[in-house]
Write an enzyme that holds these catalytic residues in place. Structure first.
Site, PDB file in Angstrom:
ATOM      1  N   HIS A  14      10.935  -0.342  11.441  1.00 33.22           N
ATOM      2  CA  HIS A  14       9.628  -0.408  10.742  1.00 33.22           C
ATOM      3  C   HIS A  14       8.540   0.106  11.685  1.00 33.22           C
ATOM      4  O   HIS A  14       8.172  -0.582  12.638  1.00 33.22           O
ATOM      5  CB  HIS A  14       9.314  -1.842  10.319  1.00 33.22           C
ATOM      6  CG  HIS A  14       8.067  -1.946   9.496  1.00 33.22           C
ATOM      7  ND1 HIS A  14       8.034  -2.575   8.273  1.00 33.22           N
ATOM      8  CD2 HIS A  14       6.804  -1.484   9.685  1.00 33.22           C
ATOM      9  CE1 HIS A  14       6.820  -2.512   7.771  1.00 33.22           C
ATOM     10  NE2 HIS A  14       6.040  -1.843   8.621  1.00 33.22           N
ATOM     11  N   HIS A  16       4.794   2.675  12.105  1.00 30.63           N
ATOM     12  CA  HIS A  16       3.725   3.560  11.627  1.00 30.63           C
ATOM     13  C   HIS A  16       3.438   4.597  12.707  1.00 30.63           C
ATOM     14  O   HIS A  16       3.044   4.242  13.822  1.00 30.63           O
ATOM     15  CB  HIS A  16       2.454   2.753  11.339  1.00 30.63           C
ATOM     16  CG  HIS A  16       2.658   1.728  10.277  1.00 30.63           C
ATOM     17  ND1 HIS A  16       2.459   1.980   8.943  1.00 30.63           N
ATOM     18  CD2 HIS A  16       3.110   0.447  10.348  1.00 30.63           C
ATOM     19  CE1 HIS A  16       2.753   0.902   8.236  1.00 30.63           C
ATOM     20  NE2 HIS A  16       3.158  -0.045   9.067  1.00 30.63           N
ATOM     21  N   LYS A 106       9.335   2.281   0.174  1.00 26.69           N
ATOM     22  CA  LYS A 106       8.493   1.157   0.593  1.00 26.69           C
ATOM     23  C   LYS A 106       7.626   0.678  -0.551  1.00 26.69           C
ATOM     24  O   LYS A 106       6.936   1.478  -1.196  1.00 26.69           O
ATOM     25  CB  LYS A 106       7.605   1.610   1.765  1.00 26.69           C
ATOM     26  CG  LYS A 106       6.637   0.553   2.286  1.00 26.69           C
ATOM     27  CD  LYS A 106       7.356  -0.542   3.051  1.00 26.69           C
ATOM     28  CE  LYS A 106       6.417  -1.692   3.419  1.00 26.69           C
ATOM     29  NZ  LYS A 106       5.608  -1.435   4.593  1.00 26.69           N
ATOM     30  N   HIS A 143       6.597  -4.952   1.592  1.00 23.13           N
ATOM     31  CA  HIS A 143       5.471  -5.683   2.202  1.00 23.13           C
ATOM     32  C   HIS A 143       5.281  -6.916   1.316  1.00 23.13           C
ATOM     33  O   HIS A 143       4.708  -6.822   0.237  1.00 23.13           O
ATOM     34  CB  HIS A 143       4.208  -4.821   2.255  1.00 23.13           C
ATOM     35  CG  HIS A 143       3.066  -5.534   2.922  1.00 23.13           C
ATOM     36  ND1 HIS A 143       2.572  -5.165   4.152  1.00 23.13           N
ATOM     37  CD2 HIS A 143       2.362  -6.640   2.556  1.00 23.13           C
ATOM     38  CE1 HIS A 143       1.600  -5.996   4.514  1.00 23.13           C
ATOM     39  NE2 HIS A 143       1.455  -6.894   3.555  1.00 23.13           N
ATOM     40  N   HIS A 181       8.592  -7.354   8.261  1.00 22.55           N
ATOM     41  CA  HIS A 181       7.689  -8.110   9.144  1.00 22.55           C
ATOM     42  C   HIS A 181       7.441  -9.539   8.670  1.00 22.55           C
ATOM     43  O   HIS A 181       6.309  -9.926   8.376  1.00 22.55           O
ATOM     44  CB  HIS A 181       6.360  -7.374   9.360  1.00 22.55           C
ATOM     45  CG  HIS A 181       5.722  -6.756   8.132  1.00 22.55           C
ATOM     46  ND1 HIS A 181       5.494  -7.450   6.976  1.00 22.55           N
ATOM     47  CD2 HIS A 181       5.268  -5.502   7.916  1.00 22.55           C
ATOM     48  CE1 HIS A 181       4.920  -6.642   6.092  1.00 22.55           C
ATOM     49  NE2 HIS A 181       4.782  -5.450   6.642  1.00 22.55           N
ATOM     50  N   ASP A 254       6.697  -2.729  13.454  1.00 23.37           N
ATOM     51  CA  ASP A 254       5.436  -2.590  12.717  1.00 23.37           C
ATOM     52  C   ASP A 254       4.313  -2.148  13.640  1.00 23.37           C
ATOM     53  O   ASP A 254       3.144  -2.501  13.426  1.00 23.37           O
ATOM     54  CB  ASP A 254       5.053  -3.887  11.979  1.00 23.37           C
ATOM     55  CG  ASP A 254       4.036  -3.628  10.875  1.00 23.37           C
ATOM     56  OD1 ASP A 254       3.853  -2.455  10.482  1.00 23.37           O
ATOM     57  OD2 ASP A 254       3.405  -4.593  10.412  1.00 23.37           O
TER      58      ASP A 254
HETATM   59  O1  DOR Z   1      -1.126  -4.790  10.224  1.00 19.26           O
HETATM   60  C1  DOR Z   1      -0.692  -3.906   9.513  1.00 19.26           C
HETATM   61  N1  DOR Z   1      -0.982  -2.616   9.742  1.00 19.26           N
HETATM   62  N2  DOR Z   1       0.070  -4.242   8.479  1.00 19.26           N
HETATM   63  C2  DOR Z   1       0.445  -3.352   7.575  1.00 19.26           C
HETATM   64  O2  DOR Z   1       1.093  -3.725   6.630  1.00 19.26           O
HETATM   65  C3  DOR Z   1       0.029  -1.939   7.673  1.00 19.26           C
HETATM   66  C4  DOR Z   1      -0.307  -1.575   9.033  1.00 19.26           C
HETATM   67  C5  DOR Z   1      -1.077  -0.276   9.138  1.00 19.26           C
HETATM   68  O3  DOR Z   1      -0.639   0.716   8.538  1.00 19.26           O
HETATM   69  O4  DOR Z   1      -2.102  -0.229   9.808  1.00 19.26           O
HETATM   70 ZN    ZN Z   2       3.960  -1.859   8.495  1.00 21.92          ZN
END
Ligand code: DOR
Ligand code: ZN
Length: 366
Positions: A14, A16, A106, A143, A181, A254
């Protein structure tokens, strides 16, 4: 006490990575420790088509080549995901999955988090999509928070399980689901007791901090993420789950970078940038719990087994830190432009027990 720790190369289930300059600034931190990562699709606009995912995958590889060189790019495989909207076509998902472009899809409840506005308002609107995923064995990554503003922010995950997840699993009993998460004892127990096609990722930050961290000595936006950190009893339940040896729990950082100014502001963004020291952060938890020998399964085995992918062949090595190995308070990262990207890493200013020993891009280890 042993001074080095060698484990099978792990994956991040997971992550970003963002796009553009941010992507170029951060991608090397993940690739230096993980062979693969499930890349979240919440870009602007979101990744909803096979062509967008293919193009994004190419930008990730190009950014890694530009920042760390071709060996790094060759040693890292981004696994792409589709962002579920209420209008996405099952045929598009099926094509992406069969062509090896989409590894999963997702589900963002609309409004639940960063760039989730295009997400799903009502699960009934995507029932054909879910039926298709169930049929083809494509994992659904969730999520798991309700967006009802009447529900307290600290209760949104537990309420999601009751109101949304239980009925969804009843409607689609064979659907592969990863509850992403997880942050509560409720989620840990629900997943542990659930069917084999239900699993969960656990972040490093939810294993280290509880909700007090958000207010320690003042308002601390660098600890703000979604789902938000909960009470101490929940953190302890997550640590127990992650270190239990159960195959249903695996590593998913995450890691969610936002520029420092976007976090430290009057309306700061949710997300913790933990990629630079992620495996070290997990290693600390497993060592504190007295089960360092279980780190490898959590980090490198349970995830690929759930996704039906081969285990990585290579290894990474960690070595014991010295007292002077502080995590930097700020990271100024090259991004291909004239001004660097400034990020605050998770564990800023702390020392951790272990440090990743670098790896010539794990090239020999691929
Ligand atoms: O804290 C987070 N940041 N939770 C999420 O679900 C998305 C992520 C983000 O993309 O910044
Ligand atoms: Zn995430």
């Amino acid at each position: 006490m042993s001074s080095t720790l060698t484990i099978r190369t792990p994956d991040d289930w997971h992550l970003h990575l963002r796009d553009g300059e941010m992507l170029q600034a951060v991608v090397g931190h993940t690739a230096r420790q993980f062979a693969r990562a499930i890349v979240m699709p919440n870009l602007k606009p979101p990744v909803t088509t096979v062509e967008q995912a293919r193009a994004y995958r190419e930008r990730i590889t190009a950014a890694l080549t530009a920042s760390q060189g071709p060996d790094a790019a060759a040693a890292f495989t981004p696994l792409m995901t589709a962002y579920l909207t209420e209008t996405i076509e099952p045929a598009e998902l099926e094509r992406g999955f069969s062509e090896g472009v989409f590894s999963a899809a997702k589900l963002y409840p609309a409004g639940a988090t960063t760039n989730s506005d295009a997400g799903v308002r009502d699960l009934a609107h995507i029932s054909a999509v879910l039926a298709c995923m169930e049929r083809i064995g494509m994992p659904l990554l969730i999520h798991g928070e309700v967006t009802d503003p009447a529900v307290d922010i600290f209760d949104r995950e537990a309420v999601f399980i009751e109101r949304q997840l239980i009925p969804l699993l009843q409607r689609h009993p064979a659907l592969k689901v990863v509850l992403e998460h997880i942050t509560t004892a409720d989620a840990a127990q629900f997943v542990a007791e659930g069917p084999a096609n239900l699993a969960a990722t656990i972040t490093p930050h939810h294993l280290h901090i509880n909700r007090n961290a958000l207010f320690q000595g003042g308002l601390r936006p660098d600890f703000y993420c979604l789902p938000i950190a909960k009470r101490e009893r929940h953190r302890l339940a997550l640590r127990a789950a992650a270190t239990s040896g159960s195959t249903k729990f695996f590593l998913g950082t995450d890691s969610a970078p936002h520029p420092r100014g976007a976090k430290e502001s009057a309306c700061g963004c949710a997300g913790i940038y933990n990629a630079p020291f992620a495996i070290e952060s997990y290693a600390q938890v497993f060592e504190e719990e007295g089960v360092l020998d279980r780190l490898e399964n959590f980090a490198s085995v349970h995830g690929p087994n759930f996704y039906g992918l081969p285990l990585n062949n290579g290894t990474i090595q960690l070595e014991r830190s010295s007292d002077s190995d502080f995590i930097p308070g700020l990271m100024e990262l090259e991004n291909g432009s004239s001004s660097p990207t400034t990020l605050v890493p998770f564990h800023a200013g702390e020392t951790l027990n272990w440090r990743l020993k670098q790896a010539q891009w794990r090239a020999s280890a691929a």
